[in-house]
Design a protein around this motif. Structure first.
Motif, mmCIF file in Angstrom:
data_model
loop_
_atom_site.group_PDB
_atom_site.id
_atom_site.type_symbol
_atom_site.label_atom_id
_atom_site.label_comp_id
_atom_site.label_asym_id
_atom_site.label_seq_id
_atom_site.Cartn_x
_atom_site.Cartn_y
_atom_site.Cartn_z
ATOM 1 N N LEU A 105 0.838 -1.198 0.000
ATOM 2 C CA LEU A 105 0.000 0.000 0.000
ATOM 3 C C LEU A 105 0.874 1.250 0.000
ATOM 4 C CD1 LEU A 105 -2.691 -0.991 2.675
ATOM 5 C CD2 LEU A 105 -2.863 -1.179 0.179
ATOM 6 N N SER A 106 0.387 2.316 -0.628
ATOM 7 C CA SER A 106 1.128 3.580 -0.628
ATOM 8 C C SER A 106 0.699 4.478 0.519
ATOM 9 C CB SER A 106 0.919 4.313 -1.962
ATOM 10 O OG SER A 106 -0.470 4.601 -2.158
ATOM 11 N N SER A 107 -0.388 4.122 1.190
ATOM 12 C CA SER A 107 -0.896 4.945 2.292
ATOM 13 C C SER A 107 -0.096 4.708 3.573
ATOM 14 C CB SER A 107 -2.373 4.634 2.539
ATOM 15 O OG SER A 107 -2.541 3.258 2.818
ATOM 16 N N ILE A 108 -0.132 5.703 4.453
ATOM 17 C CA ILE A 108 0.611 5.649 5.716
ATOM 18 C C ILE A 108 -0.253 6.203 6.838
ATOM 19 C CG2 ILE A 108 2.553 6.672 6.992
ATOM 20 C CD1 ILE A 108 4.220 6.509 4.527
ATOM 21 N N LEU A 109 -0.226 5.529 7.980
ATOM 22 C CA LEU A 109 -0.816 6.069 9.203
ATOM 23 C C LEU A 109 0.269 6.863 9.929
ATOM 24 C CD1 LEU A 109 -3.015 3.245 10.785
ATOM 25 C CD2 LEU A 109 -3.765 5.515 10.074
ATOM 26 N N HIS A 110 -0.047 8.103 10.261
ATOM 27 C CA HIS A 110 0.950 9.012 10.845
ATOM 28 C C HIS A 110 0.431 9.524 12.191
ATOM 29 C CE1 HIS A 110 3.283 13.078 10.384
ATOM 30 N NE2 HIS A 110 3.474 12.502 11.550
ATOM 31 N N PHE A 111 1.232 9.328 13.250
ATOM 32 C CA PHE A 111 0.865 9.782 14.593
ATOM 33 C C PHE A 111 1.932 10.733 15.126
ATOM 34 C CE2 PHE A 111 -0.968 5.598 13.972
ATOM 35 C CZ PHE A 111 -2.247 5.706 14.500
ATOM 36 N N ASP A 112 1.501 11.868 15.657
ATOM 37 C CA ASP A 112 2.393 12.762 16.390
ATOM 38 C C ASP A 112 2.190 12.513 17.874
ATOM 39 O OD1 ASP A 112 3.430 13.957 14.134
ATOM 40 O OD2 ASP A 112 1.973 15.588 14.121
ATOM 41 N N CYS A 113 3.265 12.204 18.570
ATOM 42 C CA CYS A 113 3.158 11.840 19.981
ATOM 43 C C CYS A 113 4.064 12.706 20.861
ATOM 44 C CB CYS A 113 3.545 10.373 20.185
ATOM 45 S SG CYS A 113 2.561 9.201 19.220
ATOM 46 N N ARG A 114 3.628 12.895 22.079
ATOM 47 C CA ARG A 114 4.452 13.559 23.097
ATOM 48 C C ARG A 114 4.931 12.492 24.071
ATOM 49 N NH1 ARG A 114 3.571 16.264 28.278
ATOM 50 N NH2 ARG A 114 1.409 15.523 28.245
ATOM 51 N N SER A 123 7.989 6.275 31.965
ATOM 52 C CA SER A 123 7.622 7.271 30.963
ATOM 53 C C SER A 123 6.292 6.892 30.326
ATOM 54 C CB SER A 123 8.726 7.406 29.900
ATOM 55 O OG SER A 123 8.893 6.165 29.216
ATOM 56 N N HIS A 124 5.774 7.807 29.525
ATOM 57 C CA HIS A 124 4.453 7.632 28.932
ATOM 58 C C HIS A 124 4.439 8.374 27.606
ATOM 59 C CE1 HIS A 124 0.225 6.467 29.527
ATOM 60 N NE2 HIS A 124 -0.097 7.597 28.916
ATOM 61 N N PHE A 125 3.498 8.042 26.747
ATOM 62 C CA PHE A 125 3.319 8.834 25.536
ATOM 63 C C PHE A 125 1.830 9.113 25.321
ATOM 64 C CE2 PHE A 125 2.617 4.623 23.698
ATOM 65 C CZ PHE A 125 1.634 4.850 22.743
ATOM 66 N N ASP A 126 1.560 10.288 24.801
ATOM 67 C CA ASP A 126 0.208 10.687 24.423
ATOM 68 C C ASP A 126 0.176 10.957 22.931
ATOM 69 O OD1 ASP A 126 -0.770 10.559 27.011
ATOM 70 O OD2 ASP A 126 -0.347 12.666 27.430
ATOM 71 N N ILE A 127 -0.898 10.529 22.283
ATOM 72 C CA ILE A 127 -1.080 10.865 20.873
ATOM 73 C C ILE A 127 -1.662 12.273 20.805
ATOM 74 C CG2 ILE A 127 -2.220 10.252 18.715
ATOM 75 C CD1 ILE A 127 -2.345 7.361 19.731
ATOM 76 N N GLU A 128 -0.960 13.176 20.133
ATOM 77 C CA GLU A 128 -1.416 14.559 20.009
ATOM 78 C C GLU A 128 -2.171 14.787 18.704
ATOM 79 O OE1 GLU A 128 0.848 17.597 21.882
ATOM 80 O OE2 GLU A 128 0.085 16.231 23.418
ATOM 81 N N ARG A 129 -1.832 14.019 17.697
ATOM 82 C CA ARG A 129 -2.429 14.221 16.373
ATOM 83 C C ARG A 129 -2.273 12.931 15.575
ATOM 84 N NH1 ARG A 129 -0.141 15.850 11.460
ATOM 85 N NH2 ARG A 129 -1.542 16.967 10.040
ATOM 86 N N ALA A 130 -3.225 12.657 14.735
ATOM 87 C CA ALA A 130 -3.146 11.481 13.875
ATOM 88 C C ALA A 130 -3.757 11.806 12.525
ATOM 89 C CB ALA A 130 -3.884 10.292 14.505
#
Length: 206
Positions: A105-114, A123-130
């Motif tokens: 597939l040419s598509s991509i799932l993209h997540f911005d995390c803190r 430690s921990h991570f939060d998804i800020e944007r997807a």
């Protein structure tokens, strides 16, 4: 011509007398003899491999390839703003981009995390944007549902977070990112001090 103010005069005299060089050497000795992150939880790459980690750059890139052909890429760097909290070991949080590509597939799932520290060795991570990138080569269909994450039900947000954990974004990995990036910044600071010291040591005396 205006006279130099007293502070500037003292600064110039410090340079002339070698005072600034002594300050630099003292700072270098302090940084080397008092490593900030000695004995902290270094975390683990897990099944990821370091794909990019230049000593001169601020970022790091990790890559994981599944047997199915699925690929996960994580790029991360430190937040520019420091944290003011004496109870935390690391002075900066990290920003991470997680991209997941399915085979064929040419598509991509993209997540911005803190990525942030929650306590000693934790430690921990939060998804800020997807977002869902439909194609990397077509500008006409670059994204779909941009920033849809914040509009999702909280249960679905939690499911997406668990999805990233299943792809290897574990606490071991977030510990690694925080420790590695903060250590990297510290090493770059010491190298900068050493370069400055070398320049001043070899500068001609007037």
């Amino acid at each position: 011509m205006r006279k130099l103010n007293p502070l500037l005069k003292r600064g110039l005299k410090a340079v002339e007398d070698g005072g600034l060089l002594k300050i630099l050497q003292s700072e270098i000795r302090h940084e080397i003899s008092h490593p900030r992150f000695q004995g902290v939880e270094t975390g683990s790459l897990g099944n990821f491999k370091l794909d990019w980690d230049s000593p001169e750059s601020q970022d790091v890139v990790l890559r994981r390839q599944f047997d199915s052909g699925e690929e996960v890429v994580v790029s991360a760097l430190l937040q520019p703003e420091p944290i003011v909290d004496d109870d935390l070991m690391f002075p900066r949080e990290a920003l991470a981009k997680v991209c997941i590509k399915k085979p064929g597939l040419s598509s991509i799932l993209h997540f911005d995390c803190r990525v942030y520290e929650t306590g000693s060795g934790c430690s921990h991570f939060d998804i800020e944007r997807a977002c869902f990138i439909r194609s990397l080569v077509s500008a006409l269909s670059s994204t779909y549902g941009d920033d849809f994450f914040r509009q999702l039900d909280i249960k679905l947000q939690n499911e997406l977070r668990r999805y990233l954990i299943s792809k290897g974004i574990s606490e071991g990995l977030t510990n690694f990112l925080l420790c590695h990036l903060n250590k990297k910044e510290q090493d770059q600071y010491v190298n900068w001090l050493r370069k400055l010291e070398s320049m001043m040591s070899h500068s001609p005396k007037s």
